[in-house]
Design a protein around this motif. Structure first.
Motif, PDB file in Angstrom:
ATOM      1  N   UNK A  54       4.892  39.929   4.477  1.00 33.24           N
ATOM      2  CA  UNK A  54       5.296  39.797   3.070  1.00 33.24           C
ATOM      3  C   UNK A  54       5.109  38.361   2.582  1.00 33.24           C
ATOM      4  N   UNK A  55       5.512  37.390   3.404  1.00 27.12           N
ATOM      5  CA  UNK A  55       5.346  35.983   3.013  1.00 27.12           C
ATOM      6  C   UNK A  55       3.871  35.610   2.938  1.00 27.12           C
ATOM      7  N   UNK A  56       3.080  36.164   3.842  1.00 23.90           N
ATOM      8  CA  UNK A  56       1.650  35.877   3.828  1.00 23.90           C
ATOM      9  C   UNK A  56       1.004  36.429   2.564  1.00 23.90           C
ATOM     10  N   UNK A  57       1.406  37.627   2.167  1.00 22.24           N
ATOM     11  CA  UNK A  57       0.885  38.221   0.924  1.00 22.24           C
ATOM     12  C   UNK A  57       1.288  37.353  -0.264  1.00 22.24           C
ATOM     13  N   UNK A  58       2.536  36.888  -0.261  1.00 17.61           N
ATOM     14  CA  UNK A  58       3.010  36.024  -1.350  1.00 17.61           C
ATOM     15  C   UNK A  58       2.187  34.738  -1.403  1.00 17.61           C
ATOM     16  N   UNK A  59       1.923  34.141  -0.236  1.00 20.66           N
ATOM     17  CA  UNK A  59       1.133  32.913  -0.165  1.00 20.66           C
ATOM     18  C   UNK A  59      -0.294  33.160  -0.653  1.00 20.66           C
ATOM     19  N   UNK A  60      -0.900  34.258  -0.207  1.00 16.29           N
ATOM     20  CA  UNK A  60      -2.271  34.573  -0.624  1.00 16.29           C
ATOM     21  C   UNK A  60      -2.354  34.836  -2.130  1.00 16.29           C
ATOM     22  N   UNK A  61      -1.358  35.560  -2.662  1.00 19.86           N
ATOM     23  CA  UNK A  61      -1.343  35.837  -4.103  1.00 19.86           C
ATOM     24  C   UNK A  61      -1.240  34.548  -4.907  1.00 19.86           C
ATOM     25  N   UNK A  62      -0.364  33.644  -4.452  1.00 21.19           N
ATOM     26  CA  UNK A  62      -0.194  32.392  -5.179  1.00 21.19           C
ATOM     27  C   UNK A  62      -1.459  31.544  -5.083  1.00 21.19           C
ATOM     28  N   UNK A  63      -2.109  31.540  -3.939  1.00 22.19           N
ATOM     29  CA  UNK A  63      -3.352  30.789  -3.773  1.00 22.19           C
ATOM     30  C   UNK A  63      -4.431  31.324  -4.706  1.00 22.19           C
ATOM     31  N   UNK A  64      -4.558  32.637  -4.769  1.00 27.31           N
ATOM     32  CA  UNK A  64      -5.584  33.195  -5.658  1.00 27.31           C
ATOM     33  C   UNK A  64      -5.211  32.994  -7.128  1.00 27.31           C
ATOM     34  N   UNK A  65      -3.919  32.975  -7.441  1.00 28.66           N
ATOM     35  CA  UNK A  65      -3.484  32.701  -8.816  1.00 28.66           C
ATOM     36  C   UNK A  65      -3.874  31.269  -9.206  1.00 28.66           C
ATOM     37  N   UNK A  66      -3.648  30.319  -8.294  1.00 31.13           N
ATOM     38  CA  UNK A  66      -4.034  28.928  -8.556  1.00 31.13           C
ATOM     39  C   UNK A  66      -5.549  28.838  -8.757  1.00 31.13           C
ATOM     40  N   UNK A  67      -6.301  29.494  -7.893  1.00 29.12           N
ATOM     41  CA  UNK A  67      -7.767  29.469  -8.019  1.00 29.12           C
ATOM     42  C   UNK A  67      -8.228  30.062  -9.345  1.00 29.12           C
ATOM     43  N   UNK A  68      -7.587  31.143  -9.774  1.00 32.79           N
ATOM     44  CA  UNK A  68      -7.962  31.774 -11.042  1.00 32.79           C
ATOM     45  C   UNK A  68      -7.669  30.851 -12.224  1.00 32.79           C
ATOM     46  N   UNK A  69      -6.522  30.203 -12.199  1.00 30.31           N
ATOM     47  CA  UNK A  69      -6.184  29.285 -13.298  1.00 30.31           C
ATOM     48  C   UNK A  69      -7.175  28.125 -13.316  1.00 30.31           C
ATOM     49  N   UNK A  70      -7.555  27.633 -12.138  1.00 34.33           N
ATOM     50  CA  UNK A  70      -8.554  26.549 -12.079  1.00 34.33           C
ATOM     51  C   UNK A  70      -9.882  26.999 -12.689  1.00 34.33           C
ATOM     52  N   UNK A  71     -10.292  28.223 -12.363  1.00 36.97           N
ATOM     53  CA  UNK A  71     -11.542  28.743 -12.947  1.00 36.97           C
ATOM     54  C   UNK A  71     -11.412  28.835 -14.469  1.00 36.97           C
TER      55      UNK A  71
END
Length: 112
Positions: A24-41
């Motif tokens: 669950x924590x890994x999914x949360x970390x991955x989701x937040x990482x991809x959210x950051x990447x999307x905002x950067x794009x």
């Protein structure tokens, strides 16, 4: 395979739920990482496709610049949370042992 680790944890008399907590924590970390990447794009796209052409044409783009700054603030806020989530995930992960060879006897006592 999470199922193998759950079974292994049960055999070692430890809670199998730890595996699910790590996942669950890994999914949360991955989701937040991809959210950051999307905002950067999105920031890069806004800068390249909207702000730069308007500045070249000497048109006002204050609203877009403000939007870009808000997005950058979002990125910074998320980046502050990311290490904490990773730290919790990693500490949970450290509770889970390695899967040992099936021939190794498993018991509650070390002497057995």
């Amino acid at each position: 395979d999470p199922g193998k680790y759950r079974d292994y944890m049960k055999k070692r008399f430890k809670p199998a739920e730890w595996v699910d907590e790590v996942l669950a924590k890994d999914v949360e970390w991955r989701d937040m990482t991809s959210q950051i990447d999307q905002i950067r794009r999105d920031v890069n796209s806004l800068q390249k496709n909207i702000i730069a052409p308007k500045k070249k044409a000497k048109e006002p783009c204050d609203e877009e610049v403000a939007q870009m700054k808000d997005m950058q603030k979002q990125i910074k806020a998320l980046e502050k949370e990311l290490p904490e989530i990773a730290k919790v995930r990693d500490s949970l992960l450290n509770k889970i042992g390695n899967i040992v060879d099936p021939e190794v006897p498993i018991s509650k006592e070390e002497e057995e």
